[in-house]
Design a protein around this motif. Structure first.
Motif, PDB file in Angstrom:
ATOM      1  N   UNK A  73       1.158  -1.816  -0.331  1.00 44.44           N
ATOM      2  CA  UNK A  73      -0.158  -0.199   0.001  1.00 44.44           C
ATOM      3  C   UNK A  73       0.690   1.222   0.072  1.00 44.44           C
ATOM      4  N   UNK A  74       1.088   2.104  -1.069  1.00 38.25           N
ATOM      5  CA  UNK A  74       2.514   2.703  -1.109  1.00 38.25           C
ATOM      6  C   UNK A  74       1.469   3.915  -1.391  1.00 38.25           C
ATOM      7  N   UNK A  82       9.810   7.493   2.099  1.00 28.11           N
ATOM      8  CA  UNK A  82      11.117   6.544   2.355  1.00 28.11           C
ATOM      9  C   UNK A  82      10.717   5.814   3.530  1.00 28.11           C
ATOM     10  N   UNK A  83      10.036   5.948   4.143  1.00 28.35           N
ATOM     11  CA  UNK A  83      10.127   5.086   5.354  1.00 28.35           C
ATOM     12  C   UNK A  83       9.227   4.605   4.810  1.00 28.35           C
ATOM     13  N   UNK A  84       9.358   2.386   5.220  1.00 27.74           N
ATOM     14  CA  UNK A  84       7.919   1.983   5.041  1.00 27.74           C
ATOM     15  C   UNK A  84       7.551   1.182   6.410  1.00 27.74           C
ATOM     16  N   UNK A  85       7.170   0.400   6.283  1.00 28.28           N
ATOM     17  CA  UNK A  85       6.023  -0.174   7.753  1.00 28.28           C
ATOM     18  C   UNK A  85       5.718  -1.420   7.278  1.00 28.28           C
ATOM     19  N   UNK A  86       5.941  -2.990   7.551  1.00 27.84           N
ATOM     20  CA  UNK A  86       4.875  -4.133   7.207  1.00 27.84           C
ATOM     21  C   UNK A  86       4.456  -4.669   8.392  1.00 27.84           C
ATOM     22  N   UNK A  87       3.128  -4.201   8.261  1.00 29.03           N
ATOM     23  CA  UNK A  87       2.101  -3.810   8.989  1.00 29.03           C
ATOM     24  C   UNK A  87       1.987  -6.138   9.156  1.00 29.03           C
ATOM     25  N   UNK A 108      -3.970   3.839   6.734  1.00 29.36           N
ATOM     26  CA  UNK A 108      -3.224   4.855   7.595  1.00 29.36           C
ATOM     27  C   UNK A 108      -1.597   5.599   7.077  1.00 29.36           C
ATOM     28  N   UNK A 109      -1.042   4.861   7.345  1.00 27.02           N
ATOM     29  CA  UNK A 109      -0.097   4.661   6.656  1.00 27.02           C
ATOM     30  C   UNK A 109       0.600   5.695   6.089  1.00 27.02           C
ATOM     31  N   UNK A 181      16.328   1.608   2.227  1.00 26.11           N
ATOM     32  CA  UNK A 181      16.323  -0.418   3.083  1.00 26.11           C
ATOM     33  C   UNK A 181      16.892  -0.002   4.317  1.00 26.11           C
ATOM     34  N   UNK A 182      17.198   1.823   4.553  1.00 29.46           N
ATOM     35  CA  UNK A 182      17.236   2.081   5.901  1.00 29.46           C
ATOM     36  C   UNK A 182      16.454   2.216   6.865  1.00 29.46           C
ATOM     37  N   UNK A 183      15.390   2.365   6.610  1.00 28.18           N
ATOM     38  CA  UNK A 183      14.058   2.645   7.506  1.00 28.18           C
ATOM     39  C   UNK A 183      13.259   1.248   7.056  1.00 28.18           C
ATOM     40  N   UNK A 184      13.062  -0.040   7.510  1.00 27.88           N
ATOM     41  CA  UNK A 184      12.365  -0.332   6.824  1.00 27.88           C
ATOM     42  C   UNK A 184      11.661  -1.400   8.529  1.00 27.88           C
ATOM     43  N   UNK A 185      10.858  -1.352   8.982  1.00 28.19           N
ATOM     44  CA  UNK A 185      10.249  -1.122  10.632  1.00 28.19           C
ATOM     45  C   UNK A 185       9.125  -2.525   9.899  1.00 28.19           C
TER      46      UNK A 185
END
Length: 309
Positions: A73-74, A82-87, A108-109, A181-185
């Protein structure tokens, strides 16, 4: 039949709503989800597709998942950070709470510039008929003295393996999706929080999250590895599962010298997720975003290429 386990699990009893009659669970068709990506090349080739979707009256659950997927969901390129979150939704490793702790959280993200990915991971097998599933879930969340409780520990390794595969996929396609790639949560709820912690602790894990959100998971003290990332924790005091366990998890992070922020709400029950019931826990998502901002996780880089959609 008033399903006390369901009311407690979704926070209705403990969110000021009073004792209520739980609606009947109904089997519904799986949504047409062509945007979801299979986690593995063969993705369970040779395994039967046993997945069932059940509507509880307030949300849908995916259960008996044997073919795990990741749904991107982009964000709009104009707001992408540039941040990413795996829900990682919860469900006691018996189902995946897609509607409460999956889809809405991801949207929401994305609205806030964070690329989100909903993980539908493998869960333990449950009885197919809804009536039998109901009885099965009582054994999991509200067993009576004559019942044998369900041991969920066998469900944890496959979920953690799927979460690691999701991290690998997002990192591998970071440039394509406009992700640093350093901001994948990871942001995990209940069983999803356990899964998220499992990725942090995995000894053989080449892929670990750079930051984590731990939402109403167990609070007992874990082993904290040297590579543990910053952690945001949210829990309600009236959570029937974990609200009275103390704060061993937070204290362990502190003792290891790792950054941690705790929000312990007066009320909200278990499973507040995307619900808005007028409880203090309703504010967790805004506070999670402020925590991300405080750590510079949503600061778009000047040379960040906008994602193509």
């Amino acid at each position: 039949m008033a399903r006390i386990w369901l009311l407690v699990l979704t926070g209705v009893l403990l969110a000021g709503q009073g004792l209520a009659q739980a609606p009947e669970m109904v089997r519904v068709p799986a949504p047409e989800d062509t945007a979801s990506l299979p986690l593995y090349e063969d993705n369970g080739a040779g395994l039967a597709d046993t997945e069932i979707w059940t509507d509880t009256g307030t949300e849908r659950w995916a259960r008996n998942v044997s073919h795990p997927t990741l749904l991107p969901v982009l964000p709009d390129p104009e707001v992408a950070t540039g941040a990413a979150v795996i829900v990682v939704p919860g469900g006691g490793f018996q189902f995946v709470s897609m509607d409460n702790e999956g889809y809405p959280i991801a949207h929401w993200l994305a609205e806030q510039g964070v690329a989100a990915f909903v993980l539908k991971y493998r869960v333990m097998q449950t009885p197919e008929p809804e009536a039998e599933f109901d009885a099965h879930m009582q054994r999991r969340f509200a067993p009576t003295p004559d019942m044998t409780p369900i041991d969920v520990r066998p469900g944890i390794p496959p979920a953690v393996e799927d979460a690691q595969a999701a991290l690998a996929m997002v990192e591998a396609r970071a440039a394509e999706w406009g992700i640093d790639p350093d901001r994948i949560g990871m942001l995990g709820f209940s069983a999803g929080a356990i899964t998220t912690l499992g990725t942090v602790q995995a000894e053989d894990g080449a892929y670990r999250p750079d930051f984590i959100g731990y939402i109403y998971g167990p609070m007992t003290a874990p082993t904290v590895p040297e590579t543990a990332p910053p952690m945001f924790v949210a829990l309600a005091a009236d959570d029937a599962l974990f609200g009275q366990q103390g704060f061993g998890l937070v204290e362990a992070w502190q003792s290891a010298g790792k950054p941690v922020e705790l929000h312990f709400y007066d009320s909200g029950g278990h499973g507040f997720g995307s619900y808005r019931r007028g409880n203090p826990a309703d504010g967790w998502f805004d506070q999670f975003l402020r925590w991300m901002d405080g750590r510079g996780l949503r600061e778009a880089e000047a040379d960040q290429e906008p994602v193509s959609r």
